[in-house]
Design a protein around this motif. Structure first.
Motif, PDB file in Angstrom:
ATOM      1  N   PHE A 136       0.823  -1.204   0.000  1.00 52.11           N
ATOM      2  CA  PHE A 136       0.000   0.000   0.000  1.00 52.11           C
ATOM      3  C   PHE A 136       0.861   1.259   0.000  1.00 52.11           C
ATOM      4  O   PHE A 136       0.376   2.348   0.290  1.00 52.11           O
ATOM      5  N   GLY A 137       2.143   1.105  -0.312  1.00 52.76           N
ATOM      6  CA  GLY A 137       3.109   2.163  -0.083  1.00 52.76           C
ATOM      7  C   GLY A 137       2.764   3.513  -0.673  1.00 52.76           C
ATOM      8  O   GLY A 137       2.894   4.540   0.006  1.00 52.76           O
ATOM      9  N   TYR A 138       2.338   3.559  -1.932  1.00 54.08           N
ATOM     10  CA  TYR A 138       2.118   4.858  -2.566  1.00 54.08           C
ATOM     11  C   TYR A 138       1.109   5.686  -1.776  1.00 54.08           C
ATOM     12  O   TYR A 138       1.346   6.859  -1.465  1.00 54.08           O
ATOM     13  N   TRP A 139      -0.018   5.077  -1.435  1.00 51.10           N
ATOM     14  CA  TRP A 139      -1.059   5.833  -0.758  1.00 51.10           C
ATOM     15  C   TRP A 139      -0.718   6.090   0.699  1.00 51.10           C
ATOM     16  O   TRP A 139      -1.191   7.080   1.282  1.00 51.10           O
ATOM     17  N   ALA A 140       0.127   5.253   1.300  1.00 49.99           N
ATOM     18  CA  ALA A 140       0.612   5.559   2.648  1.00 49.99           C
ATOM     19  C   ALA A 140       1.447   6.830   2.624  1.00 49.99           C
ATOM     20  O   ALA A 140       1.277   7.732   3.456  1.00 49.99           O
ATOM     21  N   GLY A 141       2.351   6.924   1.654  1.00 47.16           N
ATOM     22  CA  GLY A 141       3.181   8.116   1.536  1.00 47.16           C
ATOM     23  C   GLY A 141       2.365   9.352   1.201  1.00 47.16           C
ATOM     24  O   GLY A 141       2.596  10.431   1.765  1.00 47.16           O
ATOM     25  N   TYR A 142       1.401   9.194   0.305  1.00 49.25           N
ATOM     26  CA  TYR A 142       0.567  10.331  -0.095  1.00 49.25           C
ATOM     27  C   TYR A 142      -0.232  10.852   1.103  1.00 49.25           C
ATOM     28  O   TYR A 142      -0.277  12.066   1.365  1.00 49.25           O
ATOM     29  N   SER A 192       6.338   4.495  -1.275  1.00 44.55           N
ATOM     30  CA  SER A 192       5.823   5.481  -0.329  1.00 44.55           C
ATOM     31  C   SER A 192       6.425   6.850  -0.596  1.00 44.55           C
ATOM     32  O   SER A 192       5.735   7.878  -0.507  1.00 44.55           O
ATOM     33  N   GLY A 193       7.708   6.868  -0.925  1.00 45.79           N
ATOM     34  CA  GLY A 193       8.369   8.125  -1.215  1.00 45.79           C
ATOM     35  C   GLY A 193       7.772   8.829  -2.419  1.00 45.79           C
ATOM     36  O   GLY A 193       7.592  10.047  -2.420  1.00 45.79           O
ATOM     37  N   HIS A 194       7.460   8.065  -3.458  1.00 44.19           N
ATOM     38  CA  HIS A 194       6.829   8.659  -4.633  1.00 44.19           C
ATOM     39  C   HIS A 194       5.482   9.275  -4.276  1.00 44.19           C
ATOM     40  O   HIS A 194       5.135  10.377  -4.735  1.00 44.19           O
ATOM     41  N   GLY A 195       4.701   8.560  -3.449  1.00 40.78           N
ATOM     42  CA  GLY A 195       3.412   9.095  -3.031  1.00 40.78           C
ATOM     43  C   GLY A 195       3.568  10.379  -2.242  1.00 40.78           C
ATOM     44  O   GLY A 195       2.822  11.347  -2.447  1.00 40.78           O
ATOM     45  N   ALA A 196       4.545  10.395  -1.317  1.00 41.63           N
ATOM     46  CA  ALA A 196       4.780  11.591  -0.506  1.00 41.63           C
ATOM     47  C   ALA A 196       5.186  12.771  -1.383  1.00 41.63           C
ATOM     48  O   ALA A 196       4.700  13.894  -1.203  1.00 41.63           O
ATOM     49  N   CYS A 197       6.072  12.521  -2.322  1.00 40.18           N
ATOM     50  CA  CYS A 197       6.523  13.607  -3.210  1.00 40.18           C
ATOM     51  C   CYS A 197       5.379  14.143  -4.057  1.00 40.18           C
ATOM     52  O   CYS A 197       5.262  15.363  -4.260  1.00 40.18           O
ATOM     53  N   ASP A 198       4.515  13.253  -4.544  1.00 35.74           N
ATOM     54  CA  ASP A 198       3.374  13.710  -5.341  1.00 35.74           C
ATOM     55  C   ASP A 198       2.452  14.599  -4.511  1.00 35.74           C
ATOM     56  O   ASP A 198       1.950  15.627  -4.998  1.00 35.74           O
ATOM     57  N   ALA A 199       2.217  14.218  -3.258  1.00 29.84           N
ATOM     58  CA  ALA A 199       1.344  15.021  -2.398  1.00 29.84           C
ATOM     59  C   ALA A 199       1.955  16.390  -2.131  1.00 29.84           C
ATOM     60  O   ALA A 199       1.269  17.417  -2.180  1.00 29.84           O
TER      61      ALA A 199
END
Length: 351
Positions: A136-142, A192-199
């Motif tokens: 679930f990494g992307y949305w966790a980071g976002y 997760s990092g990619h999601g965080a950066c996108d947010a």
């Protein structure tokens, strides 16, 4: 394992857990491939029981797996099991978080040991190089970065409520306190990092992106010079902490909000040992430092449930093909079983 693979997807006992390990459209694909799938009713799951029934799933009452699930069925979930039964006899798939020295891990492993069951920890779905292949990494980071931005702006309210990615993007739209904000994402090259950066970029903040080369010889002064820190690193071996409690008192600290997406609190692998418990939806923020330079931390261990539909669809797309290989066996599941056996054996050595 019987000739027909039988999977029983349970209701999640955590009241704010609205995700599903399998979404209705992927459940339909499993059934078409010869899998028997039972889905428990759940008043909080973002997908209705009717949607699963329409795809051919058998429907069972909420929480009935403990008393009615056949011993040969594989029980699928996401988060922690309820306290009963104490002896676990089935083969369970969920995020057990039991292999990093977490405080509750011995209790969980002893439940499997007592009942003769097996934990196939979804956190251990790894390829041969150790990379996650269902997460679930992307949305966790976002979600983690979103909460950090909202807290920095003074716009985060509790209790939290699940939403959609569209609503999160609306709330992230650059605001009056967006100009000049700096943020660093540790582990920026992962999901997760990619999601965080996108947010962060949605919020009008261009993040500083740190990978393994940056943390190998970490510049704490540079880290503390940012307004927001989002940690997405899931280490599999002990590493020097990114921050310690002593660092928080650095007179040059600008940092005011930490989002610990990894949330390995209490583990031997915790890279941010600056707090000793997770936060939750009712109390998402813990104040680490008061005074003229306050510092807050957000450490919620089911962040993707803030966007349950999107997060579930992404995870389910990764998971359902892997479930088909449970019937014949595969290196992926063999690694999961090996990790469980090692953990139980280690438990015995610790007494």
């Amino acid at each position: 394992m019987p000739d027909m693979l039988r999977i029983w997807m349970r209701h999640e006992s955590r009241r704010n857990e609205r995700r599903a390990a399998l979404v209705p459209e992927d459940a339909r694909k499993l059934i078409a491939s010869g899998v028997h799938l039972t889905v428990e009713e759940s008043p909080q799951r973002v997908f209705s029981a009717h949607a699963y029934a329409d795809g051919g799933c058998a429907i069972a009452p909420q929480g009935s797996w403990a008393s009615h699930c056949p011993a040969t069925d594989v029980i699928l979930g996401l988060k922690e099991l309820p306290a009963e039964p104490t002896n676990l006899m089935h083969q369970h798939l969920f995020f057990g978080h039991a292999y990093k020295g977490q405080p509750e891990a011995p209790r969980l492993l002893r439940r499997f040991q007592a009942g003769g069951g097996t934990l196939l920890d979804l956190e251990q779905l790894l390829d041969a190089e150790g990379h996650r292949i269902a997460a679930f990494g992307y949305w966790a980071g976002y979600a983690g970065a979103t909460l950090a931005v909202l807290q920095y702006r003074g716009e985060l309210t509790a209790p939290l409520a699940s939403s959609s990615s569209t609503e999160l993007r609306r709330r992230l739209a650059p605001g009056r306190r967006g100009s000049g904000v700096t943020a660093v994402v540790i582990g920026a090259d992962g999901r997760s990092g990619h999601g965080a950066c996108d947010a962060l970029r949605t919020a009008g903040i261009e993040p500083t992106c740190w990978g393994s080369d940056d943390t190998r010889d970490l510049d704490r002064d540079a880290l503390l010079a940012h307004d927001i820190l989002v940690n997405t690193v899931g280490s599999r071996r002990p590493v020097p902490p990114f921050l310690t409690k002593a660092d928080l008192d650095n007179e040059r600290r600008r940092l005011s909000v930490i989002a610990d997406v990894t949330c390995d609190v209490g583990s031997d692998l915790d890279t941010l040992p600056v707090h000793d418990h997770i936060t939750d939806w009712d109390n998402p923020v813990e104040r680490l430092r008061e005074g003229p330079r306050p510092l807050d931390i957000i450490a919620i261990d089911n962040l993707p449930s803030l966007v349950p539909a999107e997060a579930s669809r992404a995870f389910s797309a990764d998971l359902w093909p892997l479930l088909l290989s449970l019937r014949e066996g595969s290196e992926v599941w063999d690694r999961c079983r090996g990790a469980f056996r090692h953990a139980v054996a280690s438990l015995g050595r610790r007494g």
